[in-house]
Design a protein around this motif. Structure first.
Motif, PDB file in Angstrom:
ATOM      1  N   UNK A 207      13.990 118.948   2.116  1.00  0.00           N
ATOM      2  CA  UNK A 207      14.199 118.377   3.420  1.00  0.00           C
ATOM      3  C   UNK A 207      14.967 119.369   3.953  1.00  0.00           C
ATOM      4  N   UNK A 208      14.499 119.634   5.259  1.00  0.00           N
ATOM      5  CA  UNK A 208      15.429 120.539   6.014  1.00  0.00           C
ATOM      6  C   UNK A 208      15.877 119.947   7.236  1.00  0.00           C
ATOM      7  N   UNK A 209      17.209 119.635   7.551  1.00  0.00           N
ATOM      8  CA  UNK A 209      17.677 118.961   8.783  1.00  0.00           C
ATOM      9  C   UNK A 209      18.688 120.050   9.520  1.00  0.00           C
ATOM     10  N   UNK A 210      18.835 119.743  10.980  1.00  0.00           N
ATOM     11  CA  UNK A 210      19.784 120.197  11.651  1.00  0.00           C
ATOM     12  C   UNK A 210      20.627 119.208  12.004  1.00  0.00           C
ATOM     13  N   UNK A 211      21.879 119.536  11.523  1.00  0.00           N
ATOM     14  CA  UNK A 211      22.971 118.517  11.612  1.00  0.00           C
ATOM     15  C   UNK A 211      24.156 119.085  12.251  1.00  0.00           C
ATOM     16  N   UNK A 212      25.114 118.466  13.191  1.00  0.00           N
ATOM     17  CA  UNK A 212      26.253 118.889  13.462  1.00  0.00           C
ATOM     18  C   UNK A 212      27.319 118.773  12.226  1.00  0.00           C
ATOM     19  N   UNK A 213      28.121 120.020  12.107  1.00  0.00           N
ATOM     20  CA  UNK A 213      29.099 120.255  10.943  1.00  0.00           C
ATOM     21  C   UNK A 213      30.033 119.295  11.038  1.00  0.00           C
ATOM     22  N   UNK A 214      30.344 118.661  12.054  1.00  0.00           N
ATOM     23  CA  UNK A 214      31.525 117.509  12.124  1.00  0.00           C
ATOM     24  C   UNK A 214      31.040 116.352  11.251  1.00  0.00           C
ATOM     25  N   UNK A 215      29.611 116.210  11.256  1.00  0.00           N
ATOM     26  CA  UNK A 215      29.315 115.025  10.441  1.00  0.00           C
ATOM     27  C   UNK A 215      28.916 115.250   8.956  1.00  0.00           C
ATOM     28  N   UNK A 216      29.303 116.486   8.671  1.00  0.00           N
ATOM     29  CA  UNK A 216      29.074 117.038   7.193  1.00  0.00           C
ATOM     30  C   UNK A 216      30.638 117.084   6.451  1.00  0.00           C
ATOM     31  N   UNK A 217      31.247 117.645   7.225  1.00  0.00           N
ATOM     32  CA  UNK A 217      32.665 117.970   6.593  1.00  0.00           C
ATOM     33  C   UNK A 217      33.547 116.668   6.050  1.00  0.00           C
ATOM     34  N   UNK A 218      33.412 115.648   6.440  1.00  0.00           N
ATOM     35  CA  UNK A 218      34.110 114.541   5.596  1.00  0.00           C
ATOM     36  C   UNK A 218      33.444 113.894   4.369  1.00  0.00           C
ATOM     37  N   UNK A 219      32.619 113.072   4.350  1.00  0.00           N
ATOM     38  CA  UNK A 219      32.062 112.480   3.110  1.00  0.00           C
ATOM     39  C   UNK A 219      30.635 112.578   3.067  1.00  0.00           C
ATOM     40  N   UNK A 220      29.872 113.233   3.801  1.00  0.00           N
ATOM     41  CA  UNK A 220      28.510 113.366   3.804  1.00  0.00           C
ATOM     42  C   UNK A 220      27.908 113.861   2.483  1.00  0.00           C
ATOM     43  N   UNK A 221      28.599 114.343   1.718  1.00  0.00           N
ATOM     44  CA  UNK A 221      28.304 114.950   0.211  1.00  0.00           C
ATOM     45  C   UNK A 221      28.254 113.990  -0.772  1.00  0.00           C
ATOM     46  N   UNK A 222      29.311 113.088  -0.474  1.00  0.00           N
ATOM     47  CA  UNK A 222      29.706 111.825  -1.429  1.00  0.00           C
ATOM     48  C   UNK A 222      28.568 110.721  -0.995  1.00  0.00           C
ATOM     49  N   UNK A 223      28.208 110.530   0.240  1.00  0.00           N
ATOM     50  CA  UNK A 223      27.168 109.519   0.484  1.00  0.00           C
ATOM     51  C   UNK A 223      26.021 109.970   0.132  1.00  0.00           C
ATOM     52  N   UNK A 224      25.551 111.101   0.098  1.00  0.00           N
ATOM     53  CA  UNK A 224      24.443 111.582  -0.137  1.00  0.00           C
ATOM     54  C   UNK A 224      24.188 111.430  -1.871  1.00  0.00           C
ATOM     55  N   UNK A 225      25.309 111.787  -2.403  1.00  0.00           N
ATOM     56  CA  UNK A 225      25.156 111.856  -4.013  1.00  0.00           C
ATOM     57  C   UNK A 225      25.060 110.274  -4.259  1.00  0.00           C
ATOM     58  N   UNK A 226      25.710 109.436  -3.626  1.00  0.00           N
ATOM     59  CA  UNK A 226      26.001 107.876  -3.996  1.00  0.00           C
ATOM     60  C   UNK A 226      24.471 107.206  -3.919  1.00  0.00           C
ATOM     61  N   UNK A 227      23.801 107.740  -2.683  1.00  0.00           N
ATOM     62  CA  UNK A 227      22.352 107.001  -2.355  1.00  0.00           C
ATOM     63  C   UNK A 227      21.165 107.735  -3.238  1.00  0.00           C
ATOM     64  N   UNK A 228      21.569 108.870  -3.958  1.00  0.00           N
ATOM     65  CA  UNK A 228      20.433 109.333  -4.433  1.00  0.00           C
ATOM     66  C   UNK A 228      20.919 109.415  -6.191  1.00  0.00           C
ATOM     67  N   UNK A 229      21.927 108.651  -6.504  1.00  0.00           N
ATOM     68  CA  UNK A 229      22.463 108.566  -7.878  1.00  0.00           C
ATOM     69  C   UNK A 229      22.781 109.905  -8.452  1.00  0.00           C
ATOM     70  N   UNK A 230      23.223 111.032  -7.504  1.00  0.00           N
ATOM     71  CA  UNK A 230      23.585 112.273  -8.049  1.00  0.00           C
ATOM     72  C   UNK A 230      22.595 113.369  -8.059  1.00  0.00           C
TER      73      UNK A 230
END
Length: 614
Positions: free
Chosen positions: A451-474
């Motif tokens: 998937x290719x997304x265009x996203x604001x950097x401010x939305x990624x730097x906090x917890x986006x990676x953690x939320x992505x991992x938890x929603x996809x079981x890592x």
């Protein structure tokens, strides 16, 4: 071993320079361990896992932070070749380390986990290598795992690189299966370095470290000519000249040699203690009859995230400056400049490539230099256009301009997310909640999606990676790169204590997220700030409009304790007198925020708070 160390000015035809690139945890460091053992440069009794990961933090976290180079001997038939291997990091925050390593090589081993397949950072590193015209050797690792599917992922890898599935090598770095065949393939497929050995010397600095006893140690790759001890050298960008005290190779410990020729990778020691004299990407040549044209060098890394670093004790400020100087030599992607805060005193505004980079840098400063630090909440760079036509670059909430704002531009990123197909819905929901726009979607195989997304950097730097991992079981992997800017409705949220703004707690957030940030910070501070003799209001405000409020109740002395009976007016008189005193105290009293409250409020556990609210 000594004969190998002394055998310098190796014919370029016998040299092969390559690096290992992969996603996190696909086995780069383990493969490097097996190569060290097979080539015999590390004795069995001295061997340990992740041998090239020298830092405590690397070993504790199981990640590579610094690219490490090592020289290995390898015989094919009767011919002894010299292999220069660079083990690189896998995390997106250390891409700059990878890009510098690629400049010093002619080939790259692209390593893919046979149980997990291609991930986002695999693709990012592959594109980096292709940009540098490197020869790619595709390799599947961990084929001994029960969950490994080598045939499936060999076809996937062949499809992306444009080769046949049979050409994808299969190894197990853990057991050593297939590693000697891989080294043979590296000698066969990777081209030998080219350069003019009779031309004036030119060598590129691709890394450097600071040694307490020996000063700056500079790692170079020789492109033309020869570099020998006692030679006087010149740094082409700064014009500084030095005498070489020692020239050597790393195999895997530093070994002095009689010089370095075309294509060789090694180190220089000049005894210089000034860390600014050895710039990564600079060209080294001889002082007399040196080269006139510098090598291409590296593009300067663009910081993606900014945060303030302040010493707990203000007297440690000079030590922090010296520590950042030395650390920047070891980590060329780190940028910093002095700044002051009314609440925290003197410190530095530092630029990082991501949140893990920030965390690792702070950890290294505390461990290696014995400092106690407070870091402010990370934020990105905004470009603010005023109605009067002026423009401001804002890296810190305290720089937010006063007056009428026409437009605010924030940085955006192109994100690549690779995930099993079953999680596509959850990923899309998450990205849309973070103001993401879908740019494209592709099936790499029947059950894997890109998937290719265009996203604001401010939305990624906090917890986006953690939320992505938890929603996809890592199972999902993320890679992002800078992609310009866009106009957005950003606001500055101030936190006021008794009507006075505390600059360290201010933040620039999207208008839709302002109320959430305000309520979270006010309720957190209500628990952290000790009670005073008077009532203290904690407010979150956008400009002059208050959006959230909490009160810290006053500590009250029981003035009615001595009244055992009597008229009610007597009690009321005492209470009124107390009330007047509190009012007077509130006018002159100031709220002192303890350091512990700053540390607790600014610690980046906001990610946890956000999750609990969902």
């Amino acid at each position: 071993m000594s004969s190998f160390a002394d055998k310098t000015f190796t014919s370029p035809e016998l040299i092969r320079n390559f690096c290992i690139i992969a996603h996190i945890d696909h086995g780069k460091s383990t493969l490097a361990d097996r190569m060290l053992q097979l080539t015999g440069v590390v004795e069995e009794r001295a061997m340990r896992a992740q041998y090239l990961d020298r830092m405590d933090i690397e070993r504790e976290r199981g990640i590579t932070i610094k690219a490490q180079n090592v020289r290995l001997p390898w015989k094919v038939g009767d011919t002894e070749h010299v292999l220069h291997l660079i083990d690189t990091p896998g995390h997106v925050d250390f891409t700059y380390e990878v890009s510098r390593a690629l400049e010093a090589c002619e080939g790259a081993i692209l390593l893919v986990d046979a149980a997990q397949g291609i991930e986002a950072q695999t693709l990012a590193n592959l594109y980096l290598a292709l940009e540098n015209d490197l020869t790619i050797i595709p390799v599947l690792n961990k084929i001994d795992l029960p969950a490994a599917e080598p045939d499936k992922y060999a076809a996937e890898l062949a499809h992306i690189i444009g080769c046949e599935p049979e050409e994808v090598l299969r190894v197990s770095a853990k057991t050593g299966f297939g590693v000697s065949e891989l080294l043979d393939a590296a000698v066969r497929l990777i081209p030998a370095p080219t350069g003019d050995s009779d031309a004036p010397p030119r060598a590129m600095i691709f890394d450097s470290v600071y040694d307490t006893y020996r000063g700056v140690v500079t790692y170079i790759r020789v492109m033309d000519g020869k570099i020998t001890p006692r030679q006087r050298i010149k740094m082409m960008s700064t014009g500084a000249t030095h005498e070489l005290l020692e020239v050597g190779i790393v195999s895997p410990d530093p070994k002095a040699s009689v010089g370095l020729g075309v294509g060789e990778v090694g180190y220089l020691i000049t005894g210089v203690k000034d860390v600014r004299q050895s710039k990564v990407g600079d060209t080294v040549t001889s002082e007399k009859r040196g080269a006139t044209e510098a090598l291409r060098g590296y593009r300067e890394p663009q910081p993606m995230v900014y945060a303030g670093l302040y010493p707990m004790d203000g007297s440690d400020y000079p030590e922090l400056r010296e520590a950042l100087d030395k650390l920047q030599l070891n980590d060329a992607a780190l940028t910093y400049e002095p700044e002051t805060s009314a609440a925290l005193g003197f410190g530095f505004r530092c630029g990082f490539l991501g949140l893990l980079h920030l965390e690792i840098t702070r950890d290294r400063l505390e461990r290696e230099f014995g400092l106690d630090l407070i870091s402010t909440a990370p934020n990105v760079v905004f470009r603010v256009e005023m109605e009067d036509g002026t423009e401001h670059i804002v890296t810190n909430p305290s720089d937010w301009p006063e007056g009428k704002i026409a437009d605010i531009h924030e940085p955006i990123t192109k994100c690549t997310i690779i995930s099993p197909a079953e999680y596509v819905g959850a990923i899309m929901e998450l990205c849309q909640s973070r103001r993401g726009q879908l740019g494209g979607m592709e099936y790499l195989s029947a059950d894997r999606t890109e998937l290719r997304y265009t996203m604001p950097l401010a939305e990624i730097i906090y917890d986006f990676f953690d939320a992505l991992k938890s929603r996809t079981r890592g199972y999902a992997s993320l890679d992002y790169e800078e992609s310009g800017e866009q106009a957005s409705q950003m606001v500055k949220v101030d936190i006021l204590l008794q009507g006075e703004p505390v600059d360290a707690f201010s933040a620039i957030v999207h208008r839709d997220a302002a109320y959430g940030y305000g309520t979270r910070m006010t309720s957190k501070l209500r628990e952290l700030i000790p009670r005073q003799q008077f009532e203290v209001p904690i407010q979150a405000a956008i400009g002059s409009r208050v959006i959230a409020r909490e009160n810290i109740r006053a500590i009250r002395k029981d003035v009615l304790a001595k009244c055992y009976g009597g008229d009610i007016t007597r009690k009321r008189k005492l209470l009124e007198k107390q009330k007047e005193g509190k009012k007077r105290m509130k006018m002159v009293g100031r709220v002192e925020v303890p350091q512990e409250a700053f540390v607790a409020a600014l610690s980046t556990d906001e990610a946890g708070d956000k999750k609990s609210k969902k």
